[in-house]
Scaffold this active site. Structure first.
Site, PDB file in Angstrom:
ATOM      1  CB  ALA A  50      46.967  41.640  40.217  1.00  0.00           C
ATOM      2  CG  ASP A 239      43.360  39.440  39.988  1.00  0.00           C
ATOM      3  OD1 ASP A 239      43.350  40.671  40.041  1.00  0.00           O
ATOM      4  OD2 ASP A 239      43.112  38.811  38.942  1.00  0.00           O
TER       5      ASP A 239
END
Length: 346
Positions: A50, A239
């Protein structure tokens, strides 16, 4: 100790990415000069994780508009918005992607008094600032996490929330690097992480190169390793974190959290604050990316199941907040009640 692999670099007005689809067998760096190239690199996972996706997308915005030659500032700002919207379609789950794109778009919309040339300069500087911030965030997460660790402990991690998923240190691996700097000996167990094997191809690779003791296990060995008392803590990246503390992370994380809870092993989530999404109430609202069947049944160019097999291939799952011992951010360690305590970070 080998030279550290650097996943993201800005060189000669281009984004240089380490192609992580080729690791651990080849170390290849590729330059990107267009937003389309960055979109593809994110989508096919040449860059992944991420934080790294967010940084790459920020540079992608600049690359998408740097050659813009229309005459008015208003048209330029519209083009910035278009490029941001385009890059947002590359992968749906990592909230850092949207956070970085919102920052880049705000540079344009908040500085309408600037010329096009000045706006281009500001966009590039903002991308570089996002890049710089990520490195500092990683170290701070590592320092907070290290207060939960001790010399000689066994730590299990899943997927890759390491330096290859960020810009330096990683999130879940940050305390491992800092422990190494302190002279501690941690014993790391890295789930291989089916189906793309980020734990074995990426986490094991980067930790080995750093001289950190790491053992690769298959995903279905985690229960055995925990039952043998070899794991004192689990730490993973994420994430997206919902407002209630539910955590979206690489597929298989949910199962690891259930095992950790059963064996009374603390389950920690390393989460930079940009991954915390207070606009998403619970994990049920987090969009889960589904990827191609070939990742499961034809990973290495040879079918491991009948070619016509039905395949379900979600890239992420959601770990309920009840399974999370603590969320470790650059601003400190957050424990339940998460709905109340996560808000205090902002």
């Amino acid at each position: 100790m080998k030279e550290q692999l650097i996943p993201i670099q800005w060189k000669d007005d281009a984004l240089v990415l380490l192609d992580q689809t080729l690791l651990p067998n080849e170390v290849v760096y590729e330059s990107f000069n267009t937003a389309e190239g960055v979109w593809d690199a994110i989508q096919v996972m040449k860059v992944r994780g991420a934080p790294a996706i967010g940084v790459s997308a920020a540079y992608g915005v600049y690359l998408g508009v740097k050659e813009f030659v229309e005459s008015t500032e208003a048209e330029f700002i519209d083009e910035v918005k278009r490029v941001c919207a385009y890059l947002a379609t590359s992968r749906p789950t990592a909230v850092n992607l949207f956070w970085a794109l919102e920052r880049m778009e705000s540079v344009a919309t908040d500085h309408t008094h600037l010329s096009i040339a000045q706006l281009k300069d500001r966009l590039l500087e903002e991308a570089k600032e996002i890049h710089r911030e990520d490195e500092e965030i990683n170290r701070q997460i590592g320092e907070h996490a290290l207060t939960l660790f001790h010399d000689g402990m066994g730590v299990l991690t899943h997927c890759n929330a390491g330096a290859l998923a960020t810009t330096k240190y990683g999130t879940a691996t940050a305390p491992m690097y800092l422990a190494k700097e302190k002279g501690w000996d941690l014993k790391i167990y890295s789930d291989e992480t089916r189906p793309r094997l980020q734990g074995s191809t990426l986490t094991a690779l980067e930790l080995q190169r750093a001289g950190i003791d790491v053992t690769v296990i298959t995903d279905n060995m985690a229960a055995m390793v925990m039952s043998q008392g070899k794991v004192d803590a689990v730490i993973v990246g994420c994430d997206r974190v919902a407002a209630n503390g539910d955590v979206a992370n690489k597929i298989g994380t949910l199962g690891v959290s259930i095992l950790a809870k059963y064996y009374n092993i603390p389950f920690y989530v390393a989460a930079p604050t940009p991954t915390i999404d207070l606009k998403t109430p619970t994990g049920k609202e987090i969009p889960i990316e589904e990827r191609d069947a070939s990742e499961v049944i034809n990973r290495f160019g040879q079918y491991s199941a009948p070619k016509e097999s039905k395949v379900y291939n979600p890239a992420f799952d959601v770990t309920p907040h009840e399974n999370v011992t603590a969320i470790i951010t650059e601003k400190g360690i957050v424990k339940a009640p998460f709905t109340e305590n996560l808000k205090k970070l902002f």
